[in-house]
Design an enzyme around this catalytic site. Structure first.
Site, PDB file in Angstrom:
ATOM      1  N   TRP A   1       0.823  -1.200   0.000  1.00 41.38           N
ATOM      2  CA  TRP A   1       0.000   0.000   0.000  1.00 41.38           C
ATOM      3  C   TRP A   1       0.860   1.255   0.000  1.00 41.38           C
ATOM      4  O   TRP A   1       0.562   2.226  -0.697  1.00 41.38           O
ATOM      5  CB  TRP A   1      -0.970  -0.027   1.173  1.00 41.38           C
ATOM      6  CG  TRP A   1      -1.927   1.127   1.307  1.00 41.38           C
ATOM      7  CD1 TRP A   1      -2.396   1.631   2.476  1.00 41.38           C
ATOM      8  CD2 TRP A   1      -2.565   1.914   0.277  1.00 41.38           C
ATOM      9  NE1 TRP A   1      -3.284   2.666   2.251  1.00 41.38           N
ATOM     10  CE2 TRP A   1      -3.395   2.862   0.893  1.00 41.38           C
ATOM     11  CE3 TRP A   1      -2.492   1.890  -1.117  1.00 41.38           C
ATOM     12  CZ2 TRP A   1      -4.159   3.791   0.187  1.00 41.38           C
ATOM     13  CZ3 TRP A   1      -3.251   2.826  -1.836  1.00 41.38           C
ATOM     14  CH2 TRP A   1      -4.074   3.750  -1.187  1.00 41.38           C
TER      15      TRP A   1
ATOM     16  N   ARG B   1      12.597   0.044   4.549  1.00 40.00           N
ATOM     17  CA  ARG B   1      13.382  -0.387   5.703  1.00 40.00           C
ATOM     18  C   ARG B   1      14.620  -1.155   5.269  1.00 40.00           C
ATOM     19  O   ARG B   1      15.694  -0.995   5.842  1.00 40.00           O
ATOM     20  CB  ARG B   1      12.506  -1.258   6.624  1.00 40.00           C
ATOM     21  CG  ARG B   1      13.224  -1.823   7.840  1.00 40.00           C
ATOM     22  CD  ARG B   1      12.246  -2.581   8.719  1.00 40.00           C
ATOM     23  NE  ARG B   1      11.527  -3.608   7.988  1.00 40.00           N
ATOM     24  CZ  ARG B   1      11.990  -4.833   7.750  1.00 40.00           C
ATOM     25  NH1 ARG B   1      13.208  -5.180   8.178  1.00 40.00           N
ATOM     26  NH2 ARG B   1      11.268  -5.728   7.098  1.00 40.00           N
TER      27      ARG B   1
ATOM     28  N   LYS C   1     -13.347  -2.510   9.570  1.00 39.47           N
ATOM     29  CA  LYS C   1     -13.638  -3.327   8.387  1.00 39.47           C
ATOM     30  C   LYS C   1     -12.685  -4.520   8.291  1.00 39.47           C
ATOM     31  O   LYS C   1     -13.041  -5.568   7.748  1.00 39.47           O
ATOM     32  CB  LYS C   1     -13.584  -2.472   7.118  1.00 39.47           C
ATOM     33  CG  LYS C   1     -12.264  -1.744   6.870  1.00 39.47           C
ATOM     34  CD  LYS C   1     -11.304  -2.518   6.005  1.00 39.47           C
ATOM     35  CE  LYS C   1      -9.992  -1.782   5.851  1.00 39.47           C
ATOM     36  NZ  LYS C   1      -9.044  -2.473   4.949  1.00 39.47           N
TER      37      LYS C   1
ATOM     38  N   THR D   1     -12.974  -4.919   1.193  1.00 40.55           N
ATOM     39  CA  THR D   1     -12.145  -5.763   2.044  1.00 40.55           C
ATOM     40  C   THR D   1     -12.812  -7.094   2.343  1.00 40.55           C
ATOM     41  O   THR D   1     -12.146  -8.114   2.480  1.00 40.55           O
ATOM     42  CB  THR D   1     -11.818  -5.031   3.362  1.00 40.55           C
ATOM     43  OG1 THR D   1     -11.303  -3.731   3.060  1.00 40.55           O
ATOM     44  CG2 THR D   1     -10.794  -5.783   4.174  1.00 40.55           C
TER      45      THR D   1
END
Length: 334
Positions: A12, A32, A191, A248
């Protein structure tokens, strides 16, 4: 707003960085792992999270947070909800003082029961109107493939929301603005839990009537929690509520839906996590904090409570189904 830092190069975070870049905004994406940043810089592809998607030339990548943050007018925080506090504490000293801080995380923090914008305000020491959240039907792979979608940018400072709206508007991504941060965040967090329940139902072989019932009643309990915490009820009928919930709960691209489906088939939590390559769906952790938050404000959330029992107390999903159907009859709007 012509330079934005995105901290977090998962699916995302990378997809939203692409949205910003495709909208004409210069973006620096922090990863990272140095090898992820190097691969993006050399091949223009994040093979670990969005294989096959070519990233724009105005999207740079780095593993140095200070480099990503230097001169940024907005900082997008794209790390998991339960690691946000720790990560942001390490970045705090490098945050540009007036930058809009934008949360992509959808969850409620364990222990403190704070929403992500509350965590950001506390750790970064910024006022409420400097924090924005992005929520809506945000399946990263579809957005990265430039399939049309809409989303919500919520901020108590409407002008900041509009600035961010202009920075990420393009031919396939349509953002709307909202000032109801509380409602947008609760919709995004809850959700994930309802999607776990839908996945469990699918894993047990139930069909569309069951799914529609879970989605509708899940939305009802989310709205009850929102009302108790001061959210605008209309938010839950919009993109950050119903829109995100449907995407979702229904999509095989949803990690929460897929994780729940494995539980419904009889897998243990550890087996479901192994099948997901070691990744735990956000709802598995957030179900506990949302449940505790609901108890604190006196709101009944039976689906959330049941998901918590399946994930953390060993309840068989079939027992949960019977328990939900066997609850005392009541009027729909109670």
């Amino acid at each position: 707003m012509d330079r934005v830092a995105v901290l977090g190069a998962g699916s995302w975070g990378t997809a939203f960085a692409k949205v910003l870049a495709d909208s004409g905004t210069d973006v620096v994406l922090w990863a990272r792992r140095p090898e992820v940043a190097d691969a993006i810089s050399k091949s223009r592809v994040n093979t670990d999270y969005l294989p096959g998607i070519t990233l724009p030339g105005n999207l740079a990548a780095t593993s140095g947070a200070e480099k990503a943050l230097d001169g940024a007018q907005a900082v997008v925080l794209a790390v998991p909800s339960q690691t946000l506090r720790q990560n942001l504490s390490g970045w705090r000293s490098s945050l540009p003082p007036d930058a809009t801080l934008v949360s992509l995380a959808k969850g409620v923090e364990l222990g403190t029961l704070k929403r992500m914008s509350e965590v950001i305000r506390e750790v970064a020491g910024v006022p409420e109107d400097q924090v924005a959240v992005v929520s809506g039907p945000n399946l990263a792979k579809e957005i990265a493939a430039e399939q049309p979608t809409a989303t919500v940018i919520a901020c108590t400072d409407h002008d900041r929301a509009v600035e961010l709206q202009h920075a990420c508007s393009n031919s396939y991504f349509r953002p709307y603005t909202n000032v109801d941060v509380v409602g947008c965040e609760l919709g995004g967090a809850c959700k994930n839990v309802i999607a776990l329940a839908c996945g469990m139902a699918a894993g047990m072989g139930f069909g569309d009537n069951t799914m529609a019932s879970i989605i509708t009643r899940g939305l009802a309990e989310t709205a009850r929690l929102g009302a108790a915490l001061g959210a605008d009820p209309l938010t839950f009928a919009g993109l950050a509520g119903l829109g995100d919930l449907v995407a979702t709960c229904a999509s095989p691209l949803s990690r929460n839906r897929s994780f729940g489906e494995r539980l419904g088939r009889g897998d243990s939590l550890a087996q479901a996590q192994e099948a997901a390559h070691g990744q735990v769906a956000e709802g598995v952790k957030s179900c506990s904090s949302i449940r505790e938050l609901a108890v604190r404000v006196g709101v009944d959330m039976p689906i959330t409570d049941g998901v918590h029992q399946v994930c953390h107390e060993g309840l068989d999903p079939r027992v949960l189904t019977a328990a939900l159907l066997g609850r005392e009859p009541k009027a729909e709007r109670q």
